[in-house]
Design a protein around this motif. Structure first.
Motif, PDB file in Angstrom:
ATOM      1  N   MET A   1       0.833  -1.198   0.000  1.00  0.00           N
ATOM      2  CA  MET A   1       0.000   0.000   0.000  1.00  0.00           C
ATOM      3  C   MET A   1       0.870   1.251   0.000  1.00  0.00           C
ATOM      4  O   MET A   1       1.905   1.290   0.668  1.00  0.00           O
ATOM      5  CB  MET A   1      -0.921   0.007   1.227  1.00  0.00           C
ATOM      6  CG  MET A   1      -1.798   1.252   1.342  1.00  0.00           C
ATOM      7  SD  MET A   1      -2.839   1.230   2.809  1.00  0.00           S
ATOM      8  CE  MET A   1      -3.975  -0.087   2.385  1.00  0.00           C
ATOM      9  N   LYS A  23      -4.445   7.355  -1.350  1.00  0.00           N
ATOM     10  CA  LYS A  23      -4.221   6.007  -0.823  1.00  0.00           C
ATOM     11  C   LYS A  23      -4.340   5.029  -1.973  1.00  0.00           C
ATOM     12  O   LYS A  23      -5.373   4.954  -2.634  1.00  0.00           O
ATOM     13  CB  LYS A  23      -5.241   5.682   0.266  1.00  0.00           C
ATOM     14  CG  LYS A  23      -5.101   4.289   0.852  1.00  0.00           C
ATOM     15  CD  LYS A  23      -6.164   4.070   1.913  1.00  0.00           C
ATOM     16  CE  LYS A  23      -6.150   2.654   2.452  1.00  0.00           C
ATOM     17  NZ  LYS A  23      -7.234   2.426   3.448  1.00  0.00           N
ATOM     18  N   SER A  25      -3.913   1.070  -3.000  1.00  0.00           N
ATOM     19  CA  SER A  25      -3.862  -0.249  -2.373  1.00  0.00           C
ATOM     20  C   SER A  25      -3.267  -1.300  -3.302  1.00  0.00           C
ATOM     21  O   SER A  25      -3.208  -1.123  -4.524  1.00  0.00           O
ATOM     22  CB  SER A  25      -5.280  -0.679  -1.968  1.00  0.00           C
ATOM     23  OG  SER A  25      -5.853   0.242  -1.064  1.00  0.00           O
ATOM     24  N   ASP A  26      -2.836  -2.401  -2.712  1.00  0.00           N
ATOM     25  CA  ASP A  26      -2.319  -3.520  -3.493  1.00  0.00           C
ATOM     26  C   ASP A  26      -3.385  -3.982  -4.485  1.00  0.00           C
ATOM     27  O   ASP A  26      -4.568  -4.103  -4.144  1.00  0.00           O
ATOM     28  CB  ASP A  26      -1.961  -4.684  -2.575  1.00  0.00           C
ATOM     29  CG  ASP A  26      -0.800  -4.358  -1.631  1.00  0.00           C
ATOM     30  OD1 ASP A  26      -0.209  -3.273  -1.773  1.00  0.00           O
ATOM     31  OD2 ASP A  26      -0.501  -5.187  -0.751  1.00  0.00           O
TER      32      ASP A  26
END
Length: 236
Positions: A1, A23, A25-26
């Motif tokens: 992340m 943000k 994320s994976d």
């Protein structure tokens, strides 16, 4: 992340990034969209540790790029918007050099060169000098170089510029395949149609400020991305 927190950057008296928060994320294919001069490339270079920033932070799985730049960069790949690479080397020599920089083992290096060169249809040109390559061929070499060490994060600045339609389709398929394994792809683009169809998340930036971000469905709702983009940048 990847977490970008309150990222700010100025050049002299001009503030080009204004408390950017993102943000990623994976498994995300994340589009970063904005007009020329909006702050996309500056954000990317701050994320990569190429440019210092005035305040805020960029965290990779909780670790700051400021604290562990070399460790983080081992797991990152960067595709710039302009493929300036060593013209006196052959394509294979350049790719081998990049693989060695990342201490990639010989099998991984050769397997990935063979795999991506064939997919991007440049395998028969790897022994030619880069100085003889077209812009599109150089872009393909830069893409292969970015993927050669199996990075966890791929950050790209206008990656489709210079690619023909077939290679553009191939790169999109490669991106989808990589994120199935949990890798992160974050890229800037002006091609809104590609972003809308390919990406699961998006952020729109103008004058260094994030206007909106979230999943593609959250941002577009019942409109097209083009309509949302034009509405935001014209009214902000």
């Amino acid at each position: 992340m990847i977490i970008i927190k309150n990222l700010s950057k100025s050049y002299g008296n001009k503030q080009v990034l204004k408390s950017v928060d993102l943000k990623i994320s994976d498994g995300d294919i994340y589009a970063f969209v904005g007009s020329n001069g909006a702050g996309k490339t500056t954000t990317i270079k701050c994320m990569l540790g190429i440019l210092p920033f005035d305040s805020g932070d960029v965290l990779y799985d909780g670790t700051s790029i400021k604290d562990e730049p070399l460790k983080i960069k081992q797991d990152i790949a960067y595709i710039p918007d302009n493929p300036d690479i060593y013209e006196h080397l052959t394509g294979y020599e350049y790719l081998s050099f990049i693989a060695d920089m990342y201490e990639t083992d010989a099998k991984t290096k050769n397997d990935n060169i063979r795999k991506y060169a064939k997919l991007l249809e440049i395998d028969t040109k790897l022994n030619d000098r880069i100085g003889s390559y077209s812009h599109g061929m150089r872009q393909k070499i830069v893409i292969i170089a970015a993927l050669i060490h199996n990075p966890k994060v791929i950050i790209m600045d206008e990656p489709f510029v210079g690619l023909d339609p077939l290679s553009t389709h191939t790169l999109k398929e490669i991106m989808k395949e990589l994120t199935k394994d949990g890798k992160i792809i974050f890229f800037s683009t002006h091609v809104l149609d590609v972003a809308e169809k390919l990406c699961n998340k998006i952020a729109i930036i103008k004058n260094g400020k994030i206007l909106t971000e979230g999943t593609m469905k959250e941002v577009t709702k019942n409109s097209s991305l083009e309509d949302i983009f034009l509405e935001l940048v014209s009214h902000e």
